[in-house]
Design a protein around this motif. Structure first.
Motif, PDB file in Angstrom:
ATOM      1  N   TRP A 322     -13.736 -20.193   8.544  1.00 29.31           N
ATOM      2  CA  TRP A 322     -14.819 -19.711   9.418  1.00 29.31           C
ATOM      3  C   TRP A 322     -14.270 -18.911  10.590  1.00 29.31           C
ATOM      4  O   TRP A 322     -14.938 -18.016  11.106  1.00 29.31           O
ATOM      5  CB  TRP A 322     -15.671 -20.889   9.905  1.00 29.31           C
ATOM      6  N   GLU A 323     -13.030 -19.236  11.013  1.00 30.68           N
ATOM      7  CA  GLU A 323     -12.407 -18.432  12.065  1.00 30.68           C
ATOM      8  C   GLU A 323     -12.466 -16.953  11.688  1.00 30.68           C
ATOM      9  O   GLU A 323     -12.840 -16.096  12.483  1.00 30.68           O
ATOM     10  CB  GLU A 323     -10.922 -18.784  12.239  1.00 30.68           C
ATOM     11  N   ASN A 324     -12.076 -16.686  10.443  1.00 30.59           N
ATOM     12  CA  ASN A 324     -12.049 -15.304   9.987  1.00 30.59           C
ATOM     13  C   ASN A 324     -13.429 -14.740   9.720  1.00 30.59           C
ATOM     14  O   ASN A 324     -13.655 -13.546   9.874  1.00 30.59           O
ATOM     15  CB  ASN A 324     -11.204 -15.190   8.713  1.00 30.59           C
ATOM     16  N   LYS A 327     -14.486 -13.528  12.976  1.00 33.10           N
ATOM     17  CA  LYS A 327     -13.680 -12.386  13.372  1.00 33.10           C
ATOM     18  C   LYS A 327     -14.097 -11.136  12.579  1.00 33.10           C
ATOM     19  O   LYS A 327     -14.363 -10.078  13.145  1.00 33.10           O
ATOM     20  CB  LYS A 327     -12.202 -12.713  13.128  1.00 33.10           C
ATOM     21  N   PHE A 354      -5.433 -24.639  11.335  1.00 31.29           N
ATOM     22  CA  PHE A 354      -6.475 -23.615  11.483  1.00 31.29           C
ATOM     23  C   PHE A 354      -5.769 -22.286  11.624  1.00 31.29           C
ATOM     24  O   PHE A 354      -4.550 -22.226  11.785  1.00 31.29           O
ATOM     25  CB  PHE A 354      -7.377 -23.915  12.688  1.00 31.29           C
ATOM     26  N   ARG A 355      -6.540 -21.238  11.547  1.00 34.05           N
ATOM     27  CA  ARG A 355      -5.971 -19.896  11.734  1.00 34.05           C
ATOM     28  C   ARG A 355      -6.221 -19.460  13.174  1.00 34.05           C
ATOM     29  O   ARG A 355      -7.196 -19.888  13.796  1.00 34.05           O
ATOM     30  CB  ARG A 355      -6.618 -18.926  10.758  1.00 34.05           C
ATOM     31  N   TRP A 356      -5.373 -18.637  13.685  1.00 36.17           N
ATOM     32  CA  TRP A 356      -5.579 -18.120  15.044  1.00 36.17           C
ATOM     33  C   TRP A 356      -6.710 -17.122  15.067  1.00 36.17           C
ATOM     34  O   TRP A 356      -6.940 -16.407  14.116  1.00 36.17           O
ATOM     35  CB  TRP A 356      -4.295 -17.474  15.582  1.00 36.17           C
TER      36      TRP A 356
ATOM     37  N   VAL D 374     -14.679 -22.263  20.440  1.00 37.82           N
ATOM     38  CA  VAL D 374     -13.991 -21.379  19.478  1.00 37.82           C
ATOM     39  C   VAL D 374     -14.125 -22.002  18.083  1.00 37.82           C
ATOM     40  O   VAL D 374     -14.264 -23.212  17.959  1.00 37.82           O
ATOM     41  CB  VAL D 374     -12.488 -21.200  19.825  1.00 37.82           C
ATOM     42  N   PRO D 375     -14.084 -21.151  17.066  1.00 41.22           N
ATOM     43  CA  PRO D 375     -14.312 -21.692  15.712  1.00 41.22           C
ATOM     44  C   PRO D 375     -13.252 -22.692  15.271  1.00 41.22           C
ATOM     45  O   PRO D 375     -13.505 -23.492  14.376  1.00 41.22           O
ATOM     46  CB  PRO D 375     -14.301 -20.448  14.807  1.00 41.22           C
ATOM     47  N   GLN D 376     -12.086 -22.669  15.904  1.00 42.61           N
ATOM     48  CA  GLN D 376     -11.051 -23.627  15.548  1.00 42.61           C
ATOM     49  C   GLN D 376     -11.490 -25.068  15.805  1.00 42.61           C
ATOM     50  O   GLN D 376     -10.867 -26.010  15.318  1.00 42.61           O
ATOM     51  CB  GLN D 376      -9.761 -23.338  16.334  1.00 42.61           C
TER      52      GLN D 376
END
Ligand code: SRM
Ligand code: SRM
Ligand code: SRM
Ligand code: SRM
Ligand code: SF4
Ligand code: SF4
Ligand code: SF4
Ligand code: SF4
Ligand code: SF4
Ligand code: SF4
Ligand code: SF4
Ligand code: SF4
Lengths: 356, 398, 356, 398
Positions: A322-324, A327, A354-356, D374-376
């Motif tokens: 979901w991070e991406n 983004k 998780f991804r940055w 934040v999505p994290q």
């Protein structure tokens, strides 16, 4: 002479009466199918019989003139047999292959959209909206029309990574069952109910109104013979209004639309899953809701560009994270995206992965 | 609305390639005053950004507690044609099959008795006749009935069951879902027509796990076809797909959720580890000529699906991994009766069966309806040790 | 002369005082490590320095004699430096390689178990039990001893598919933090609290007792100036007893042990996860709890046989499915395994995907 | 217990290869009456299958609200030596490093002032001195203090923080977790020693995502080392591992959760898609010479971890994906202060911070302590549309 009263409890007509002969003969004995072209399915029976189904998009809200018109077409090419799909499209059932191209030609000429099969966007399952319901936070048919106009090429083509199922519901009751759609368009209220203390006790059962509230925001107000709403706990679901006309919640300024994404229903590959919040709010902007149309197109386009062949929207998002998703679509992530209802905890990230 | 109201926003929605509901309303409006006022009312809503309908009152037809949704505008002076504008839910035939004659019989009645507007179909599956006056309800029903139509559900009753096209046109159907839908719809006419439960109860039936009728998301009881033996592979057809250019690894086997099926590119053959197949349909969907469902067929039964109000949306939960589905479907009907009895006994007003099970606990539900617990019911066992021990568990100590 | 009162708030000794010189020199500059053999780690610094750590199993409940004995050993081979691990093992820190084998020889001779590294079973994190606590449903040290005796070979060897972390807690307070262990041994009560109405108001704050109950089973009982327990809603967690001595819950006949499996803590490969119920109840059978020992061994053995190299217990189960876990271990699945607490719903299977 | 009680069940537990706690009790019992009675009491518990301890009363040392657990047997006549049998929690040094001198100083005090039994260590991390009388508490503390020891936490306070071995002996440590643990333990002495919160609060600090101190499961605030750039691959060492017989595909890259790393068997090289690496440590763990953590290091902060009582066990939840960890750790301390303030203001008695966040909502917590969403923080966004809109959200309408 007393008018004859209709017989009760006769049930629906037996579907068997409505099956074309080719279906009766091959019933339960279909061998395989192919998608000949967008909107055209070919089913082949063990007998070798071939049935062509031509799928036509419908506005769902149709007049009897429209019904009569498609009946005429079905008479001409399908011996008077047709069906509707679970997503409200029409299917012309062609047992004589020779009728296929003439049918398609007539449909084209008359402007009926043919498509919705395979890796396409099918019809938008939707609801009543301002046409007929008393609780809507937005209209249904208008947004559907605007979005389908905009994404028309994906109904008539099959160039998507996978099936795309869009649904709309005009309030949280979710008659459009948007909760498991690739893209869900959902009417949302954003202000607490306005209580009509004078009429409440007359029109509503107070205990039921209180029980209707998911967050226990409603308390009895014995002094007024009415109820009180703790506005801090109200999240504007409108269920109290569904129960009670004296809890008016429609709000022309603050009602609007939320977009949820990534749900699916089929058990294919991955388990069925819920749609999840992407955009908490977009305004009601009739007649064409440009913000909504644009938001849906954006998500679809990013998906098309980024997904692997065969990945539904939710499957794609789970792979990239979901991070991406946020983004890549440019949609801002806010505190509103984080669940705070009963089952919130299992959605919180309990890992440093998780991804940055 | 005597003089013709301007409807510029409605008119705008006649443009564009997708067929327009506005055009449909206008067609009806040409013959029907209510439809004309609906158009005006919609324009007004588009101006005001708000709906103009009041809560419905209780209207209906004799002998029935449901099937009609009452509706009144809050602008009756401006739009007298929709002062009363009730909808009638007509129970569709299994799989939404029609003859043109059948459809025309509806049109004829609705031309006389209502606005001439319909939804084909409603979201639950009924044919929706959209908008008429209270006085028209009974005659309309009488005429429908005389043509062989009956009403669907509304209110706290069994809602109109619906089902996918199934064996009528689909090679994946694991049982005769069309027949089952017709059978239970007829068996439970009383439950459909006379609301008597804590809340609504929906049944949807899908012929296979593709679930083309969204039963797992949209019904309190979901019946989904499945099979118990191995899927059947035709290796000749595998080669044909490969030779026709299908990338079997990338598009088929890589997506298998359990890696039960793998592709031997050299031999152009599929290899199956049958016990790992979870019948997700994917390989079958992608290669319907080469891979077919097994032969020992029946259905999985799941419970609790519903939309978000009150306690969150639920997808249905497995309660019977496998049940044979053959007429007269007695095992299923017995189960339904037990479920409804338990719900009726314990459910609060407006509590869906899924919410009741959540409140009482799945264990209590299973004990209440007499279903054996099996691991297929859960993704994972409980993580907390909050176990309700039952008196039976202590027998040994006595 | 008044006795000097201890100074308060001085905090723990600075760990830097206790670091061996080789650690000070290579602090933050370790390059890599190897497991030389079970229980022996070799850490190599950028400088080339080599530190050997020898891990020794401890009963955790130790006398000062034991401490003095290991101090003597540490003086002999480690210049007086040693540490304990987060799982209560001792680590002898050997900076002089020549001391390694003599140390190992002495440890062997004196019966100290060396191991717990790599793909082994480390020490069982555990709690007080009947040694010191007032709420236990079982003992701690006794079961730990019995299980470690039985699985000793997996402490001193490294032949498991992956690390095996076993923990024990003697009541639901879970001081042993069993909730995320490969195998968790948990003391459980199974009968409701017995209320001492006479003393309750004297010893406990009634509102706190009521609030302590996770299932809201406790109600005020104003008549008795006490509380009532709705026994149907009680699931015997004992939290009311933790709060209030007048809610006695210990039960010599019905208390016992539950086994949970498949939890993990590390973020390696898969996210941290909870242990989940495998066996709802095994009896308290001192001094060696044979049913518990046997149950743990069974799970370990099936895991060893069935898992892929590198798969923790939970990772293995997720791959084969819980259906297969129950089948392969022969553990019966019951209604008790199905969650019925707050977050039950996300554990229910919402797909037709499962194994027979 | 004047005459020697028989302890056959205890004796049984001296058999077998694993070191025996019974042997330890017996060693202490040889010099100490309380320890001898503990042995007898244990035998009695083994006979009765029940514990024989009462709820603890409030005991302690001057100036402290915690650090001592009061304990009394319910069989004082039979076992007078454990009539009072309190434990003292001594705050361990960071990473459990000791010199033998330091340990002996404890032994000497405890020989004089207590049972001679200890737990090395308690489950929270303290050194536990197991069993003494009320009158011994103050002198024992005074002597400990004079030797440089202090008490750890108990009750509704900050519990003794603990941390893994970290940079002292581990190549994976992403920051100086030993120093951080020591620093905050000293900074928050008051919070550790004087219970003043709704409930306990635990902090655990792990140098990297392997989390060798189980912080994510066992602490209200988990600080776990991580890095923000790419991990570093030494391809020469990759070849060495391969040549030494490691099956890199089967044991390493196949387990990568995101397939960020893949193995080129021909070139004997690892390929990394850096943006997909979620820093799970697996490839690093398996090939520590060849793969190393990145250079831009810090920690992730997570909140809410705890065991099952009351509302279920929670694993900690990400609230700060990345924070630099350098003395004086001001950013972290400021955050801690805000968290405690918010908890103190809103928390009910015996409500852990995780339970409070669950009750109030993560959104409210983030707004309350001023952390940006934040999505994290989530695996997935909410599935329900139950959004609490804030007054700020309507600014535009005014
Ligand atoms: C006609 C219809 C059944 C009916 O009784 O009306 C139908 C018919 C077929 N479905 Fe479906 N599905 C129909 C609604 C659905 C739905 C329900 C929905 O959309 O609300 C689903 C679940 C969608 C979801 O997951 O959200 C559905 C999920 C599938 C799938 C699995 C898709 C996936 O990969 O996730 C397949 C398999 C496939 O297409 O490969 C499938 C396959 C098929 C096949 C190929 C079955 C067959 O062999 O005949 C049919 C033609 C598919 C096509 O359009 O390409 N059908 N199918 C429905 C057409 C709706 C429409 O007008 O667009
Ligand atoms: C007509 C229809 C929408 C449509 O345009 O197709 C519809 C319309 C209404 N639904 Fe619905 N629901 C319709 C399908 C659904 C579905 C979808 C489905 O059945 O597959 C759902 C979600 C699935 C579910 O049942 O959870 C749905 C969930 C609701 C709910 C929320 C129930 C809940 O437990 O969450 C309500 C509220 C209520 O019952 O009071 C509701 C209530 C209503 C009411 C009766 C409004 C009310 O509060 O009294 C709406 C009447 C509108 C009108 O004036 O015409 N409707 N409703 C659908 C029925 C047509 C048909 O019979 O074929
Ligand atoms: C000494 C100790 C830290 C301390 O400060 O005391 C430690 C030390 C090391 N751990 Fe650990 N871990 C220690 C407790 C833990 C814990 C906590 C626990 O068990 O309660 C965990 C989390 C366990 C879990 O997930 O449930 C832990 C999960 C790991 C992992 C990830 C394991 C996995 O694959 O899931 C590694 C990586 C590996 O071993 O490949 C690791 C790796 C290591 C390394 C190799 C780190 C290094 O380079 O020095 C150390 C030697 C490992 C070995 O024993 O083979 N360490 N390690 C702890 C020894 C405990 C003991 O006596 O057994
Ligand atoms: C001594 C120790 C167990 C041990 O043998 O190591 C321990 C012993 C007790 N714990 Fe604990 N807890 C100990 C670590 C834990 C842990 C593990 C950890 O900290 O990593 C947990 C689980 C993690 C957590 O905090 O959630 C833990 C969760 C509890 C709970 C449940 C708290 C909750 O919110 O769920 C209680 C109940 C309470 O606080 O009233 C509790 C209460 C207790 C009490 C004080 C009993 C009581 O109800 O008053 C026990 C005193 C026993 C005694 O008489 O000696 N203890 N307790 C551990 C502390 C030693 C130390 O300071 O190093
Ligand atoms: S979703 Fe809400 S507003 Fe729309 S039709 Fe259903 S109940 Fe009415
Ligand atoms: S709108 Fe929903 S949350 Fe608000 S008071 Fe009504 S029922 Fe409760
Ligand atoms: S659910 Fe299965 S059987 Fe029914 S139409 Fe879809 S694919 Fe065919
Ligand atoms: S049906 Fe699904 S699970 Fe079974 S082999 Fe095919 S892809 Fe795999
Ligand atoms: S787990 Fe329970 S019984 Fe055991 S030490 Fe902790 S509080 Fe006491
Ligand atoms: S034991 Fe637990 S569930 Fe039972 S009454 Fe006490 S607190 Fe409530
Ligand atoms: S948590 Fe990381 S840094 Fe700390 S000891 Fe374990 S592997 Fe090393
Ligand atoms: S650290 Fe984990 S996620 Fe990153 S590349 Fe290595 S195995 Fe993959």
């Amino acid at each position: 002479m007393a008018k004859v009263m209709g017989q009760t409890d006769i049930g629906p007509p037996d579907f068997r009466k409505f099956l074309p002969p080719i279906v009766k003969e091959n019933y339960g004995k279909w061998q395989y199918h192919e998608i000949v072209k967008p909107g055209v399915l070919k089913h082949v029976g063990e007998s070798g019989d071939e049935l062509y189904s031509v799928r036509v998009g419908s506005p769902r809200l149709v007049s009897i003139d429209w019904i009569r018109a498609i009946c005429e077409i079905a008479d001409r090419y399908c011996d008077g047999y047709l069906r509707f799909t679970s997503r409200h499209n029409v299917e012309f059932l062609v047992s004589n292959k020779d009728n296929l191209e003439p049918l398609l030609a007539e449909l084209k000429e008359k402007g009926y959209p043919v498509g919705g099969t395979g890796n396409s966007m099918s019809n938008i399952v939707h609801t009543q909206g301002w046409i007929h319901c008393h609780t809507p936070a937005t209209d249904a048919s208008g947004i559907v029309k605007a979005v389908m106009d905009d994404l028309y090429e994906h109904f008539t083509g099959m160039d998507l990574p996978a099936k795309l199922r869009v649904a709309l519901a005009c309030c949280l009751n979710m008659c459009g069952a948007v909760h498991c759609s690739d893209i869900a368009i959902l009417g949302v209220h954003r202000t607490p109910p306005r209580i009509d203390h004078e009429n409440l006790a007359k029109t509503c059962e107070i205990p039921n109104v209180i029980a209707a509230c998911p967050t226990a925001a409603i308390r009895p107000d014995p002094k007024n013979k009415s109820v009180k709403v703790n506005e801090e706990r109200c999240m504007y679901c409108g269920n109290c209004y569904t129960m009670c006309p004296s809890m008016e919640i429609l709000d022309p300024v603050n009602d609007g639309v939320a977009i949820l994404v990534g749900g699916k229903v089929s058990n294919a590959r991955t388990a069925p899953s819920f749609s999840r919040l992407a955009i908490p709010f977009l305004p009601n902007n009739p007649p064409r809701w440009p913000e909504v149309v644009e938001a849906v197109r954006n998500i679809v386009e990013v998906w098309i560009k980024d997904a692997r062949k065969g990945e539904r929207v939710g499957e794609w998002i789970e792979r990239i994270g979901w991070e991406n998703f946020f983004k890549k679509t440019g949609i801002p992530f806010t505190d509103k995206h984080i669940d705070d209802f009963i089952f919130s905890v299992p959605t919180f990230r309990t890992t440093t992965q998780f991804r940055w | 609305m005597s003089e013709k109201r301007k409807t510029p926003m409605m008119d705008e929605l006649e443009k564009g390639p997708w067929p327009s509901f506005v055009t449909e309303i206008k067609k009806a409006a040409a013959k029907n005053e209510s439809a004309a006022d609906l158009l005006g009312l919609m324009e007004r809503s588009y101006e005001d950004k708000v709906g103009h309908w009041k809560h419905g009152g209780i209207v209906g037809v004799r002998g029935y507690g449901g099937g009609v949704i009452g509706r009144y505008t809050n602008l009756p002076e401006e739009f007298p044609g929709v002062t009363e504008f009730h909808t009638i839910r007509v129970n569709q035939p299994s799989g939404w099959f029609y003859t043109t004659d059948a459809l025309r019989s509806i049109c004829d009645i609705w031309e006389k008795r209502g606005s001439g507007l319909t939804n084909l179909h409603g979201s639950t599956g009924d044919m929706i006749l959209l908008g008429t006056q209270t006085e028209q309800l009974q005659p309309c029903f009488d005429e429908l009935s005389s043509q062989g139509w009956d009403l669907g559900g509304s209110g706290s009753d069994l809602r109109t069951p619906s089902t996918c096209v199934g064996p009528a046109r689909c090679e994946f159907a694991c049982f005769d879902n069309l027949d089952l839908c017709h059978d239970i719809t007829n068996t439970y006419q009383d439950e459909i027509h006379r609301p008597m439960w804590p809340y609504k109860f929906k049944i949807k039936i899908a012929g296979c796990p593709n679930d083309c009728v969204a039963s797992i998301a949209r019904s309190d009881l979901s019946i989904i076809g499945t099979w118990r033996d191995n899927l059947i592979i035709n290796q000749e057809e595998v080669k044909n797909y490969a030779n026709a250019g299908l990338n079997i690894r990338d598009e088929v086997t890589d997506f298998c959720p359990t890696k039960a099926i793998t592709y031997d590119a050299e031999k152009q053959e599929l290899n199956l580890k049958g016990e790992d197949c979870v019948r997700c349909m994917h390989c079958i969907n992608k290669m319907p000529k080469a891979v077919k469902i097994g032969k020992e067929r029946g259905a999985s039964i799941l419970i609790g699906g519903k939309a978000t109000i009150v306690q969150s949306a639920f997808l249905s939960w497995v309660i019977v991994p496998f049940m044979k589905m053959e007429p007269p479907y007695q095992e299923l009907k017995d189960l339904l009766d037990r479920i409804w009895e338990w719900w009726d006994e314990h459910g609060k007003m407006r509590e869906r069966i899924g919410e009741l099970i959540y409140r009482k606990g799945m264990g209590e539900f299973l004990r209440g309806v007499g279903l054996p617990p099996v691991p297929q019911m859960v993704y994972q066992p409980r993580a907390n040790p909050y176990i309700f021990w039952q008196p039976e568990d202590f027998e040994e100590n006595k």
